[in-house]
Scaffold this active site. Structure first.
Site, mmCIF file in Angstrom:
data_model
loop_
_atom_site.group_PDB
_atom_site.id
_atom_site.type_symbol
_atom_site.label_atom_id
_atom_site.label_comp_id
_atom_site.label_asym_id
_atom_site.label_seq_id
_atom_site.Cartn_x
_atom_site.Cartn_y
_atom_site.Cartn_z
ATOM 1 N N LYS A 10 1.793 1.998 3.676
ATOM 2 C CA LYS A 10 1.280 2.998 4.627
ATOM 3 C C LYS A 10 -0.009 2.509 5.243
ATOM 4 C CE LYS A 10 -2.366 4.501 1.978
ATOM 5 N NZ LYS A 10 -3.761 4.234 2.280
ATOM 6 N N PRO A 95 0.410 -5.886 0.227
ATOM 7 C CA PRO A 95 -0.815 -6.438 -0.368
ATOM 8 C C PRO A 95 -1.281 -5.615 -1.577
ATOM 9 C CG PRO A 95 -1.042 -6.284 2.037
ATOM 10 C CD PRO A 95 0.265 -5.648 1.680
ATOM 11 N N GLY A 98 -4.929 -3.287 -1.603
ATOM 12 C CA GLY A 98 -5.287 -3.574 -0.214
ATOM 13 C C GLY A 98 -5.530 -2.360 0.653
ATOM 14 N N MET A 100 -3.105 -0.149 1.202
ATOM 15 C CA MET A 100 -1.831 0.140 1.850
ATOM 16 C C MET A 100 -0.864 0.836 0.895
ATOM 17 S SD MET A 100 -1.207 -3.063 4.404
ATOM 18 C CE MET A 100 -0.082 -2.092 5.431
ATOM 19 N N GLY A 102 0.254 0.130 -2.101
ATOM 20 C CA GLY A 102 1.281 -0.686 -2.757
ATOM 21 C C GLY A 102 1.623 -0.187 -4.151
ATOM 22 N N ALA A 105 3.456 3.047 -3.848
ATOM 23 C CA ALA A 105 4.822 2.792 -3.391
ATOM 24 C C ALA A 105 5.713 2.435 -4.575
ATOM 25 C CB ALA A 105 4.822 1.653 -2.361
ATOM 26 N N ASP A 137 -1.612 9.309 -3.261
ATOM 27 C CA ASP A 137 -0.809 8.724 -2.176
ATOM 28 C C ASP A 137 0.673 8.620 -2.531
ATOM 29 O OD1 ASP A 137 -3.128 8.379 -0.766
ATOM 30 O OD2 ASP A 137 -3.225 6.195 -1.003
HETATM 31 O O1 C5P Z 1 -5.230 9.719 -6.725
HETATM 32 P P1 C5P Z 1 -5.540 8.297 -7.040
HETATM 33 O O2 C5P Z 1 -5.333 7.960 -8.485
HETATM 34 O O3 C5P Z 1 -4.859 7.336 -6.137
HETATM 35 O O4 C5P Z 1 -7.067 8.132 -6.749
HETATM 36 C C1 C5P Z 1 -7.788 7.000 -7.149
HETATM 37 C C2 C5P Z 1 -9.270 7.293 -7.081
HETATM 38 O O5 C5P Z 1 -9.667 7.448 -5.720
HETATM 39 C C3 C5P Z 1 -9.687 8.590 -7.758
HETATM 40 O O6 C5P Z 1 -9.943 8.386 -9.101
HETATM 41 C C4 C5P Z 1 -10.955 8.941 -6.987
HETATM 42 O O7 C5P Z 1 -12.039 8.167 -7.426
HETATM 43 C C5 C5P Z 1 -10.643 8.470 -5.585
HETATM 44 N N1 C5P Z 1 -10.098 9.547 -4.722
HETATM 45 C C6 C5P Z 1 -10.933 10.546 -4.268
HETATM 46 N N2 C5P Z 1 -10.441 11.541 -3.474
HETATM 47 C C7 C5P Z 1 -9.138 11.531 -3.102
HETATM 48 C C8 C5P Z 1 -8.271 10.520 -3.529
HETATM 49 C C9 C5P Z 1 -8.773 9.522 -4.345
HETATM 50 O O8 C5P Z 1 -12.124 10.563 -4.592
HETATM 51 N N3 C5P Z 1 -8.702 12.506 -2.306
#
Ligand code: C5P
Length: 297
Positions: A10, A95, A98, A100, A102, A105, A137
């Protein structure tokens, strides 16, 4: 028996970031667009859960219990009272670290693949719920196309896309940690009033019309200053892509991949070539959007 699922990367055409919430996450208005760069996840029955990965960046992918695809398999198995005994192979083309999605996904693909292999027949709603637990994501990787993500990005509203958009993606050396980029965002915005994140009307209209020039004018990433602060060399990549003929360039999500919107495929090839020759990135490649979400192949 084995099942293979193809899943897209994405790009965030708008990433509006609000203030940090009490739970540490940030409220977002996150306009996701799936792009035609794919990972493929194959699950095969095995004696125990194990993960392998092949592809240009494969050595950067953790193969232990922290692997997001492995966590997805364990989550689905637990919900259905069975053992997660599969060999999970990731053919990686997106990547790594990156910006995106990954890893997200691969998690969405593993859920769909295990669901098909085990015949667990989880509802779309249950799968989306599991995706949201795995990461902000991950739900979008399941659905693909284009969507507005609110909350921490996991609550999706599908968006209309009225044409094909052409992109060039420049991969940087090494990844960027998403939490570190959000922490840098907090540091850079400390003491400033951060407005509630909202999706831009001009951007949604540009997407719906398939108007690349209008979309280029509306591309927004609130995490870009933070990514540039942690990786100042990305400024040179952005400049090189724009000079080479891109309509606009921005950091993809939390970076460090940079995304360049181009008017057509031919310009894309030219911009990719110029970026590779510029010495400001590791490699550059073209892709088109939108792309379908996680699909059994
Ligand atoms: O949800 P995910 O595990 O992908 O998020 C990784 C990190 O990115 C979280 O631990 C947080 O530090 C940050 N994050 C955030 N706000 C979001 C999504 C992610 O602060 N809406």
């Amino acid at each position: 028996m084995s099942v293979t699922v193809r899943v897209p990367a994405k790009v965030n055409v708008q990433l509006a970031v609000g203030a940090a919430r009490p739970d540490g996450f940030h409220d977002l208005a996150n306009v996701f667009l799936a792009v035609g760069l794919y990972d493929e996840v194959t699950v095969t029955e095995a004696d125990a859960l194990r993960v392998t990965c092949a592809g240009p960046d494969a050595e950067q992918v953790p193969l232990d219990a922290t692997n997001l695809a492995a966590r997805a398999a364990r989550m689905l198995a637990e919900r259905h009272g069975r053992r997660p005994d599969v060999h999970l192979h990731i053919a990686k083309d997106i990547p790594v670290a990156g910006g995106m999605a990954g890893g997200s996904a691969d998690a969405a693909a593993a859920l769909v693949a295990c669901d098909a292999l085990w015949g667990t027949r989880a509802s779309r709603e249950d799968l989306l719920g599991s995706c949201a637990e795995l990461g902000s994501d991950v739900p979008f990787s399941l659905v693909g196309g284009a969507a507005l993500g609110t909350g921490r990005g996991e609550r999706l509203t599908p968006l209309e896309v009225g044409g094909t958009f052409h992109w060039v993606f420049a991969a940087a050396d090494g990844g960027l940690s998403t939490p570190a980029v959000y922490r840098e965002f907090d540091r850079l915005t400390e003491g400033t009033g951060i407005p509630a994140p909202v999706a831009r009307d001009d951007l949604l209209t540009a997407l719906a019309k398939g108007d690349a020039h209008a979309l280029a004018a509306a591309l927004t990433n609130d995490l870009q200053p933070a990514a540039l602060s942690l990786r100042p060399s990305l400024a040179a990549t952005l400049a090189a892509g724009r000079t080479a003929g891109a309509l606009a360039g921005l950091v993809s999500g939390s970076g460090p991949t940079t995304a360049f919107l181009v008017p057509d495929e031919e310009t894309g090839e030219r911009v990719a070539q110029a970026l590779r020759a510029s010495g400001t990135c590791r490699t550059a490649r073209t892709a088109a959007s939108p792309a379908a979400g996680a699909t059994v192949v």
